[in-house]
Design a protein around this motif. Sequence first.
Motif, short mmCIF file in Angstrom:
data_model
loop_
_atom_site.label_atom_id
_atom_site.label_comp_id
_atom_site.label_asym_id
_atom_site.label_seq_id
_atom_site.Cartn_x
_atom_site.Cartn_y
_atom_site.Cartn_z
N GLN A 22 0.80 -1.05 0.06
CA GLN A 22 -0.06 -0.10 -0.13
C GLN A 22 0.68 1.12 0.05
OE1 GLN A 22 0.57 -2.05 2.45
NE2 GLN A 22 1.02 -0.61 4.22
N ALA A 26 7.55 1.42 1.44
CA ALA A 26 8.18 2.61 2.10
C ALA A 26 8.80 2.06 3.30
CB ALA A 26 7.35 3.80 2.14
N ALA A 64 12.32 6.09 2.20
CA ALA A 64 12.02 6.25 3.58
C ALA A 64 10.52 6.68 3.79
CB ALA A 64 13.05 7.03 4.31
N ARG A 67 5.51 9.62 5.18
CA ARG A 67 4.63 10.08 6.18
C ARG A 67 5.08 9.78 7.54
NH1 ARG A 67 -0.46 10.12 3.57
NH2 ARG A 67 0.03 8.97 1.21
N TYR A 103 10.54 0.49 -8.59
CA TYR A 103 11.23 1.79 -8.04
C TYR A 103 12.17 1.16 -6.68
CZ TYR A 103 7.47 4.50 -10.14
OH TYR A 103 6.76 4.87 -11.18
N LEU A 105 13.90 3.99 -4.78
CA LEU A 105 14.55 5.34 -4.76
C LEU A 105 14.72 5.77 -3.26
CD1 LEU A 105 11.15 6.59 -6.72
CD2 LEU A 105 13.50 6.06 -7.64
N GLY A 106 15.44 6.64 -3.13
CA GLY A 106 15.95 7.07 -1.86
C GLY A 106 16.58 5.89 -0.83
N GLY A 107 15.71 6.04 0.14
CA GLY A 107 16.41 4.64 1.15
C GLY A 107 16.05 3.46 0.40
N GLU A 110 19.26 3.02 -1.28
CA GLU A 110 20.33 3.00 -0.28
C GLU A 110 20.28 1.67 0.40
OE1 GLU A 110 19.01 6.59 1.57
OE2 GLU A 110 20.93 7.35 1.63
N PRO A 137 20.20 12.42 1.41
CA PRO A 137 20.18 10.93 1.52
C PRO A 137 20.70 10.93 2.99
CG PRO A 137 20.97 11.35 -0.45
CD PRO A 137 21.08 12.77 0.02
N GLY A 138 20.00 10.01 3.69
CA GLY A 138 20.54 9.72 5.23
C GLY A 138 20.69 8.46 5.45
N MET A 163 15.50 9.99 -11.98
CA MET A 163 15.77 8.43 -11.72
C MET A 163 16.74 8.09 -12.97
SD MET A 163 11.78 7.21 -11.11
CE MET A 163 10.75 8.27 -10.35
#
Length: 256
Positions: A22, A26, A64, A67, A103, A105-107, A110, A137-138, A163
């Motif tokens: 859903q 993430a 990540a 929300r 996807y 992406l981001g985290g 990583e 990025p973290g 991307m």
Amino acid sequence: MAETIVLERRGRVAWITLNRPQALNALNEQVMLEVTATLLELDRDEAIGCSVLTGSAKAFAAGADIREMQPQSFAEMFGTDWIGGWDAMTRVRKPVIAAVAGYALGGGCEVAMMCDIVLAADTAKFGQPEIKLGVIPGMGATQRLTRLIGKSRAMELFLTGRMMDAAEAERLGLATRVVPAGELEAETMKLAEAIAAMPLQAVLMMKEAVNRSFETPLHEGLLFERRLFQSAFATEDRTEGMTAFVEKRAPVWKHR
Ligand code: HXC
């Protein structure tokens, strides 16, 4: 009992599927805790020789969890060291393959880079879109992606948030190989089974030595490698592997 991942044992391969469809998988705090705890537990499981981390056809992980991040203050993020627990991935000793479709992406990208090998479906899309959220990025991308693909390319990806497709990711060395989406699972299993059939002590030494190359000057890394190589002569499987070669037969590993 894990809620955000599904763990299947397929022979000597542990197949871990991120399971928050859903939210395009993430990565919230719970995912982090469940993935890292599971992988560290599998290290202690003699029946397992290699793990796979994968997502859905649409998303390996879309980053990540925005929300979860959105309402947080600096004091909360800093105080809880939010997502800092992903560092536990560097303590996982057995190999982990990221099988990426859709996807990453981001985290998500990583986490794929925290794995040892990245196999990409031709539908994979990698990127670090943090800039579009007003952050950076973290979970390691400024360090890991930069080392993997070089400063100029990494900088372009970070500063535009664009991307890249699977072919580009392969060309730049982020993905080992691109396979048709319908074959990702079978190809990943084939690779994971091949690794899981290898002598485990040598597998662990190999991973440790390669990862040490990111942490040490060359001469220290070379010495570390040579000492591990010499240590391998203390293992029964070294004796078996070389004896089997000399006797022209297949080795029978003791420790897998
Ligand atoms: C929370 C997410 C999410 C995320 C998607 N969703 N990505 N929820 N965090 N990172 C949710 C959506 O809100 C939506 O929920 C559902 O998943 C489906 O997503 P859609 O956007 O409707 O799908 P689509 O139109 O196909 O677009 C796919 C997408 C887009 C291009 C991947 O979802 C997107 O841009 N996501 C964010 C990508 C991103 O910025 N990632 C980096 C995060 S920052 P509802 O309930 O509306 O159906 C990061 C920093 C890491 O990772 C370092 C730590 C600090």
